[in-house]
Motif scaffolding. Structure first.
Motif, PDB file in Angstrom:
ATOM      1  N   UNK A  85       0.851  -1.188   0.000  1.00 10.32           N
ATOM      2  CA  UNK A  85       0.000   0.000   0.000  1.00 10.32           C
ATOM      3  C   UNK A  85       0.888   1.239   0.000  1.00 10.32           C
ATOM      4  N   UNK A  86       0.504   2.230  -0.799  1.00 11.30           N
ATOM      5  CA  UNK A  86       1.197   3.523  -0.822  1.00 11.30           C
ATOM      6  C   UNK A  86       0.154   4.591  -0.536  1.00 11.30           C
ATOM      7  N   UNK A  87       0.279   5.289   0.590  1.00 11.09           N
ATOM      8  CA  UNK A  87      -0.788   6.190   1.019  1.00 11.09           C
ATOM      9  C   UNK A  87      -0.274   7.570   1.400  1.00 11.09           C
ATOM     10  N   UNK A  88      -1.143   8.536   1.216  1.00 15.04           N
ATOM     11  CA  UNK A  88      -0.972   9.858   1.803  1.00 15.04           C
ATOM     12  C   UNK A  88      -2.226  10.109   2.632  1.00 15.04           C
ATOM     13  N   UNK A  89      -2.136  10.013   3.947  1.00 15.64           N
ATOM     14  CA  UNK A  89      -3.331  10.110   4.785  1.00 15.64           C
ATOM     15  C   UNK A  89      -4.052  11.445   4.685  1.00 15.64           C
ATOM     16  N   UNK A  90      -3.285  12.509   4.417  1.00 15.40           N
ATOM     17  CA  UNK A  90      -3.877  13.833   4.241  1.00 15.40           C
ATOM     18  C   UNK A  90      -3.058  14.571   3.198  1.00 15.40           C
ATOM     19  N   UNK A  91      -3.478  14.475   1.962  1.00 20.81           N
ATOM     20  CA  UNK A  91      -2.791  15.160   0.858  1.00 20.81           C
ATOM     21  C   UNK A  91      -3.372  16.565   0.738  1.00 20.81           C
ATOM     22  N   UNK A  92      -2.502  17.546   0.813  1.00 18.51           N
ATOM     23  CA  UNK A  92      -2.961  18.933   0.799  1.00 18.51           C
ATOM     24  C   UNK A  92      -3.010  19.505   2.207  1.00 18.51           C
ATOM     25  N   UNK A  93      -1.981  19.193   2.993  1.00 20.87           N
ATOM     26  CA  UNK A  93      -1.952  19.690   4.373  1.00 20.87           C
ATOM     27  C   UNK A  93      -2.001  21.208   4.416  1.00 20.87           C
ATOM     28  N   UNK A 139      -7.133  28.238 -20.375  1.00 17.82           N
ATOM     29  CA  UNK A 139      -7.608  28.806 -19.118  1.00 17.82           C
ATOM     30  C   UNK A 139      -6.921  28.084 -17.964  1.00 17.82           C
ATOM     31  N   UNK A 140      -6.277  28.849 -17.081  1.00 14.77           N
ATOM     32  CA  UNK A 140      -5.578  28.280 -15.938  1.00 14.77           C
ATOM     33  C   UNK A 140      -6.541  28.156 -14.766  1.00 14.77           C
ATOM     34  N   UNK A 141      -6.519  26.991 -14.112  1.00 15.63           N
ATOM     35  CA  UNK A 141      -7.318  26.789 -12.905  1.00 15.63           C
ATOM     36  C   UNK A 141      -6.395  26.270 -11.806  1.00 15.63           C
ATOM     37  N   UNK A 142      -6.595  26.745 -10.589  1.00 16.57           N
ATOM     38  CA  UNK A 142      -5.752  26.364  -9.456  1.00 16.57           C
ATOM     39  C   UNK A 142      -6.532  25.487  -8.482  1.00 16.57           C
ATOM     40  N   UNK A 143      -5.910  24.387  -8.091  1.00 20.25           N
ATOM     41  CA  UNK A 143      -6.498  23.489  -7.100  1.00 20.25           C
ATOM     42  C   UNK A 143      -5.400  22.955  -6.207  1.00 20.25           C
ATOM     43  N   UNK A 144      -5.796  22.468  -5.040  1.00 21.11           N
ATOM     44  CA  UNK A 144      -4.858  21.836  -4.138  1.00 21.11           C
ATOM     45  C   UNK A 144      -4.955  20.320  -4.226  1.00 21.11           C
ATOM     46  N   UNK A 145      -3.922  19.638  -3.718  1.00 20.22           N
ATOM     47  CA  UNK A 145      -3.886  18.193  -3.513  1.00 20.22           C
ATOM     48  C   UNK A 145      -4.051  17.397  -4.817  1.00 20.22           C
ATOM     49  N   UNK A 146      -4.331  16.102  -4.653  1.00 24.41           N
ATOM     50  CA  UNK A 146      -4.474  15.194  -5.796  1.00 24.41           C
ATOM     51  C   UNK A 146      -5.786  15.397  -6.533  1.00 24.41           C
ATOM     52  N   UNK A 147      -6.590  16.342  -6.073  1.00 25.75           N
ATOM     53  CA  UNK A 147      -7.830  16.677  -6.767  1.00 25.75           C
ATOM     54  C   UNK A 147      -7.569  16.986  -8.241  1.00 25.75           C
ATOM     55  N   UNK A 148      -6.402  17.514  -8.549  1.00 21.66           N
ATOM     56  CA  UNK A 148      -6.091  17.900  -9.926  1.00 21.66           C
ATOM     57  C   UNK A 148      -6.065  16.689 -10.857  1.00 21.66           C
ATOM     58  N   UNK A 149      -5.496  15.589 -10.391  1.00 19.87           N
ATOM     59  CA  UNK A 149      -5.494  14.376 -11.220  1.00 19.87           C
ATOM     60  C   UNK A 149      -6.906  13.824 -11.380  1.00 19.87           C
ATOM     61  N   UNK A 158      -7.321  15.776   0.424  1.00 16.17           N
ATOM     62  CA  UNK A 158      -7.815  14.442   0.083  1.00 16.17           C
ATOM     63  C   UNK A 158      -7.120  13.369   0.911  1.00 16.17           C
ATOM     64  N   UNK A 159      -7.717  12.183   0.888  1.00 10.68           N
ATOM     65  CA  UNK A 159      -7.090  10.966   1.400  1.00 10.68           C
ATOM     66  C   UNK A 159      -6.722  10.125   0.189  1.00 10.68           C
ATOM     67  N   UNK A 160      -5.469   9.740   0.087  1.00 10.47           N
ATOM     68  CA  UNK A 160      -4.982   8.989  -1.080  1.00 10.47           C
ATOM     69  C   UNK A 160      -4.523   7.597  -0.666  1.00 10.47           C
TER      70      UNK A 160
END
Length: 284
Positions: free
Chosen positions: A88-96, A204-214, A107-109
């Motif tokens: 398992x490869x995890x990020x418990x809180x991506x976008x601290x 058009x550029x849009x800004x987001x945090x965390x893995x939400x972009x993928x 997010x939780x990844x």
């Protein structure tokens, strides 16, 4: 070779673990005035929510008897993990940083890695009750209205009930939508965007945090995600599994696949492109 029954079991475990971790994160997010922010060795922030989510996921996934590599367990020696073919490869809180800013874009990844490649992925955005997941045979999906609950215990059938297959948007957006990091934009990113604009037209550029972009690339809501500042393997693994399940492509800016379980866990600069753009040669 992982059998269908095993894949379903692993997917259910990751799905429920992500929701439960999201519930713990939201408890802290909504009730705490102080997140007890500290700094890790690389000077990035860590909060009580990172630690608590890590402990919860680690405990829940222990039932799978599969080793776990987490952002909060980054000190695991390479000699100990180099021979892993399933983990398992995890990020418990991506976008601290987004969590600390209270803008909701965290997010939780959770990714299951097979032969150092993302096999399946789960990404949970608890503030909007949205969950993205991928299955190596069925593809990538999105579910909304997934409440953050500590007692989450979904079955495999319930996972797919009312789930929307990704991408939700076919073809390119007009104008082309390019996602960049809300907290880590650089001049290098601007140069890459200029190249995209010269070759593909208005952007058009849009800004987001965390893995939400993928996840948004997997949806088709944005066409491209560019990242030139440092990320780690746990930042991208679940998102890559979901993006690839939706027909998108993830490559380093040099054109190579991202490599996992390396001695250094830092990714190179990379690009993620929707299925509609996956044949575009960004290296020109």
């Amino acid at each position: 070779m992982i059998e269908r029954e095993q894949t379903d079991f692993f997917l259910v475990q990751a799905y429920n673990a992500a929701i439960r971790a999201g519930a713990k994160i939201m408890e802290i997010y909504t009730r705490y005035d102080d997140f007890f922010v500290g700094l890790k060795a690389d000077s990035t922030p860590i909060t009580i929510a990172d630690r608590e989510a890590h402990r919860l996921i680690q405990h829940y996934l222990s039932a799978t008897r599969i080793p776990l590599l987490s952002e909060e367990g980054r000190d695991l020696y390479f000699d100990e993990r180099r021979g892993w073919d399933l983990y398992w490869l995890i990020d418990p809180l991506d976008g601290t940083e987004e969590f600390i800013k209270r803008n909701g874009e965290f997010t939780v990844n959770i990714a299951l890695m097979v032969d150092n490649r993302p096999f399946l992925g789960v990404i949970y955005l608890p503030t909007t009750e949205t969950l993205y997941f991928s299955d190596p045979d069925r593809g990538a999906f999105c579910r909304t209205g997934v409440r953050p609950e500590m007692s989450a215990s979904f079955t495999i059938g319930q996972l797919f009930r009312d789930a929307q297959r990704l991408p939700l948007v076919a073809g390119r957006n007009t104008p082309l939508r390019v996602a960049v990091s809300r907290s880590h934009e650089t001049e290098h990113v601007k140069e890459e965007i200029l190249q995209l604009q010269q070759q593909l037209g208005e952007i058009r550029i849009v800004e987001y945090g965390s893995s939400l972009k993928m996840c948004l690339v997997a949806e088709g809501a944005v066409d491209c995600y560019l990242r030139t500042t440092p990320t780690s393997e746990w930042d991208t693994a679940a998102g890559e599994a979901i993006a690839r399940g939706a027909g998108a492509v993830v490559r380093s800016l040099a054109g190579d696949e991202l490599r996992y379980n390396e001695e250094s866990l830092e990714n190179p600069p990379f690009i993620c492109l929707t299925a509609a753009l996956k044949n575009y040669d960004w290296r020109r």
